[in-house]
Design an enzyme around this catalytic site. Structure first.
Site, PDB file in Angstrom:
ATOM      1  N   SER A  97       0.824  -1.200   0.000  1.00  0.00           N
ATOM      2  CA  SER A  97       0.000   0.000   0.000  1.00  0.00           C
ATOM      3  C   SER A  97       0.863   1.256   0.000  1.00  0.00           C
ATOM      4  O   SER A  97       1.715   1.440  -0.857  1.00  0.00           O
ATOM      5  CB  SER A  97      -0.957  -0.048   1.199  1.00  0.00           C
ATOM      6  OG  SER A  97      -1.913   0.973   1.146  1.00  0.00           O
ATOM      7  N   MET A  98       0.685   2.145   0.984  1.00  0.00           N
ATOM      8  CA  MET A  98       1.467   3.360   1.077  1.00  0.00           C
ATOM      9  C   MET A  98       2.949   3.063   1.260  1.00  0.00           C
ATOM     10  O   MET A  98       3.810   3.877   0.912  1.00  0.00           O
ATOM     11  CB  MET A  98       0.952   4.207   2.239  1.00  0.00           C
ATOM     12  CG  MET A  98       1.739   5.459   2.550  1.00  0.00           C
ATOM     13  SD  MET A  98       0.924   6.388   3.870  1.00  0.00           S
ATOM     14  CE  MET A  98       2.336   7.197   4.612  1.00  0.00           C
ATOM     15  N   ASP A 122      -9.190  -2.993  -5.684  1.00  0.00           N
ATOM     16  CA  ASP A 122      -9.093  -4.011  -4.634  1.00  0.00           C
ATOM     17  C   ASP A 122      -9.894  -3.650  -3.395  1.00  0.00           C
ATOM     18  O   ASP A 122      -9.683  -4.216  -2.321  1.00  0.00           O
ATOM     19  CB  ASP A 122      -7.623  -4.256  -4.263  1.00  0.00           C
ATOM     20  CG  ASP A 122      -6.945  -3.036  -3.644  1.00  0.00           C
ATOM     21  OD1 ASP A 122      -7.631  -2.013  -3.410  1.00  0.00           O
ATOM     22  OD2 ASP A 122      -5.724  -3.100  -3.394  1.00  0.00           O
ATOM     23  N   HIS A 144      -7.646  -5.408  -0.411  1.00  0.00           N
ATOM     24  CA  HIS A 144      -6.432  -4.608  -0.259  1.00  0.00           C
ATOM     25  C   HIS A 144      -5.581  -5.043   0.927  1.00  0.00           C
ATOM     26  O   HIS A 144      -4.345  -5.130   0.807  1.00  0.00           O
ATOM     27  CB  HIS A 144      -6.820  -3.138  -0.103  1.00  0.00           C
ATOM     28  CG  HIS A 144      -5.662  -2.210   0.004  1.00  0.00           C
ATOM     29  ND1 HIS A 144      -4.848  -1.904  -1.069  1.00  0.00           N
ATOM     30  CD2 HIS A 144      -5.162  -1.506   1.067  1.00  0.00           C
ATOM     31  CE1 HIS A 144      -3.913  -1.055  -0.684  1.00  0.00           C
ATOM     32  NE2 HIS A 144      -4.076  -0.807   0.606  1.00  0.00           N
TER      33      HIS A 144
END
Length: 660
Positions: free
Chosen positions: A282-283, A543, A594
């Protein structure tokens, strides 16, 4: 469940006497006192009152959990961590039969959740797969726990307790939301610890900082389990947890995060004799992309750098495993900072919204999000070139009711399936593209927030090699793969793994609030649900958190453009369809969600193979229309740029031959 049914049968098939009858009863007088009867009634009422109160607390905790951006079930036994809350133990309050039934019901759920514990690693170990490359894991936004190290009066009750990512967070939010808010927010001007407050939150360290969000809600735990099974331990694997609230530059200023990461990678590669495998989620993928620029930049460069030189990544990194990377941002980040909302809050019913607002109002949520510059790193990148214009978007689907191009929409009448792209908007507002939405955000937020965003990030597109080269000297650009390039590392391998097939936020319908008590002038139009619009949220592909274009464009096309990948690093794109198991709260072994994808069996298999040096056999696996969508994005490739250069040169030559 069988015991539950049996007890129900026993209770209903025969009447239950007020008390058991024994042989001694015939020798005792049968006296029933009015006083004892009243006592029983009062005691029953007290138990019923406690039951209602307890259920209310549990509902409140569930609402507070929206910060984790999840609403999945947690095993009943995880509630035992709430024993330190100033209430009686839940098991003592609830009827014993209900507690036992809940345990019976949660047991098969736990069995399902633990479906793949160690199994992937055990199978790979039987095939001879063993640890080879050192592994460094970089978690995503909000998945690193934050603990308090402040010693002032307001912080002492929380010392070494985790105010993000634990039941202690829930306790603090329930009992003293104002104090929790003071601790979780950063200084609005500096983006660092609140000045003069004594408040000091730091990222928890070690594997348990990211294993679980709260007890029973795993994050990286399954990946760690399977890596351990093929030979990994703390000597050759490491979790680089960080304070996700901070702007990326301030990660180095306050915590020296990038220096520590650089030193650790250099150390483990020297000891092991093998390059590192970096795993981001992710980030964390944005943080890692920023790091690759920082580590090779000169130490005296504006904003500072690691001084590793232009071949540092080539010397130290074998592979980058990019899991569900928000490379072009997460669209839900914009409504979060604009109005304190996202899909999860928009879809709550009126009663739940009322309960949520009792803890933190929309204005308070927006203020908290804005005070965390790290959250704003997720604002969309690429503008209209990637996300579309007023009438069109690259990922528009045939016959869909509304285009994704207008990102924030204001309109009087709900659209129908016949309206398509013809919308009516209010007199005060017009529909806004992503570029216009970013400008709208800057116009309707405080100056301190604007300074943080503009001083730390950039969201544009570099359309030429010269622009990319110039941007390498500007740390604000290092977060954006459309404005800067990958490091010059010909042997680097990039694996893009993400889920597809789960509805994901793509655009929004807003309305004026007309609420004089609120500092926010707009809110998501939650009353609007028609066609592809769900409570004011237009759903697209992705997602569940990151849009397909954000997760897939750079892997499908962007890094095939030479100015963004000058060394020609190998990029493998492997999509994972969201195929959840029915009744499994986390989706099961084939989820593409996700967060839950971190427990997916095929993902764990691929990570272990790459870490073991056996990733070369992994090939592209594309099941979505990402290649088609990427071809429609308005970013020219290098051939177009060269053609323009040739055309200009030809024009110049022709002009020189034409008599004045």
């Amino acid at each position: 469940m069988s015991s539950f049914r049996q007890r129900r049968h026993d209770r209903t098939s025969s009447p239950t006497p007020d008390r058991d009858i024994t042989a001694d009863d015939h020798r005792r007088p049968r006296l029933v006192s009015i006083l004892s009867t009243e006592h029983v009634v009062k005691r029953g009422r007290r138990r019923w009152t406690w039951l209602i109160f307890t259920v209310g607390c549990v509902v409140g905790i569930a609402l507070a959990a929206f910060f984790a951006d999840r609403h999945d079930m947690i095993p009943f036994t995880a509630l035992s961590d709430l024993a330190d809350v100033q209430l009686e133990n839940l098991k003592q309050i609830l009827p014993a039969g209900l507690v036992n039934d809940a345990k019976d019901l949660s047991s098969p759920e736990r069995d399902v959740v633990d479906y793949d514990s160690f199994s992937v690693g055990l199978r790979l170990r039987s095939e001879g797969v063993r640890a080879h490359h050192p592994v460094i894991m970089i978690p995503g936004v909000i998945t690193t726990q934050l603990e308090s190290w402040g010693t002032d009066a307001s912080s002492r009750p929380y010392f070494r307790k985790r105010l993000w990512g634990s039941w202690q967070m829930m306790r603090a939010l329930l009992l003293n939301p104002a104090n929790w808010k003071r601790h979780i927010m950063l200084d609005k001007r500096t983006g660092l610890d609140p000045a003069g407050s004594g408040i000091k939150l730091r990222a928890a360290q070690g594997f348990d900082a990211t294993d679980f969000f709260v007890t029973g809600y795993w994050l990286w735990n399954k990946i760690v389990e399977n890596l351990a099974t093929i030979g990994y331990d703390p000597t050759n694997s490491f979790t680089a947890s960080y304070d996700w609230r901070l702007a990326y530059a301030n990660l180095e200023v306050r915590d020296q995060f990038f220096t520590r990461l650089q030193v650790h990678i250099e150390t483990v590669t020297r000891i092991s004799g093998a390059k590192a495998v970096l795993v981001s989620h992710s980030m964390g993928s944005q943080v890692l992309f920023y790091f690759m620029h920082w580590v090779e930049a000169a130490a005296d460069q504006g904003g500072g750098g690691g001084g590793g030189g232009p071949r540092w990544v080539e010397r130290h990194v074998d592979s980058w495993i990019n899991i569900s990377g928000s490379l072009l941002g997460a669209l839900k980040g914009l409504p979060a900072v604009l109005s304190g909302e996202m899909k999860d809050t928009a879809q709550l019913n009126a009663f739940a919204v009322y309960g949520l607002d009792k803890f933190l109002s929309r204005a308070e949520r927006a203020e908290i999000f804005r005070s965390m510059p790290g959250i704003s790193s997720l604002l969309p990148k690429g503008g209209n070139a990637v996300w579309g214009n007023a009438t069109w978007a690259p990922d528009d689907r045939p016959a869909q009711a509304v285009s994704f191009g207008p990102f924030i929409n204001f309109q009087d009448d709900p659209p129908t399936t016949d309206d398509h792209h013809d919308r009516r908007h209010t007199a005060d507002h017009k529909n806004l593209t992503v570029d216009e939405s970013m400008a709208y955000l800057m116009e309707h937020t405080e100056d301190w927030y604007q300074d943080q965003v503009r001083g730390n990030y950039s969201h544009g597109v570099a359309h030429s090699r010269q622009e990319v080269d110039d941007n390498e000297r500007d740390p604000r650009k290092w977060i954006n793969p459309l404005e800067t390039r990958l490091p010059y590392a010909p042997s680097l391998k990039i694996y893009c793994f993400y889920g597809v097939g789960k509805p994901t936020e793509r655009a929004y319908f807003y309305r004026d609030t007309h609420d004089p008590a609120s500092t926010l002038n707009v809110t998501i139009d939650t009353a609007l649900s028609v066609a592809d619009i769900d409570h004011g949220v237009v759903m697209g592909e992705g997602d569940g958190t990151v849009s397909l274009l954000s997760a897939g464009y750079m892997c499908a096309r962007g890094w095939k453009i030479k100015r963004y990948n000058p060394a020609g690093a190998k990029v493998v794109l492997f999509e994972m369809p969201h195929e959840p198991t029915r009744f499994n709260p986390r989706g099961g072994p084939n989820t593409g969600d996700h967060v839950d994808i971190l427990g997916r069996q095929s993902l764990n298999d691929l990570i272990c193979r790459i870490a073991a040096g056996k990733g070369d056999a992994i090939q592209d696996h594309i099941v979505s229309p990402i290649v088609e969508y990427s071809s429609k994005v308005k970013i020219n490739d290098d051939d177009d740029e060269e053609d323009e250069d040739v055309d200009e040169a030809v024009v110049g030559v022709v002009s020189s031959l034409v008599p004045p």
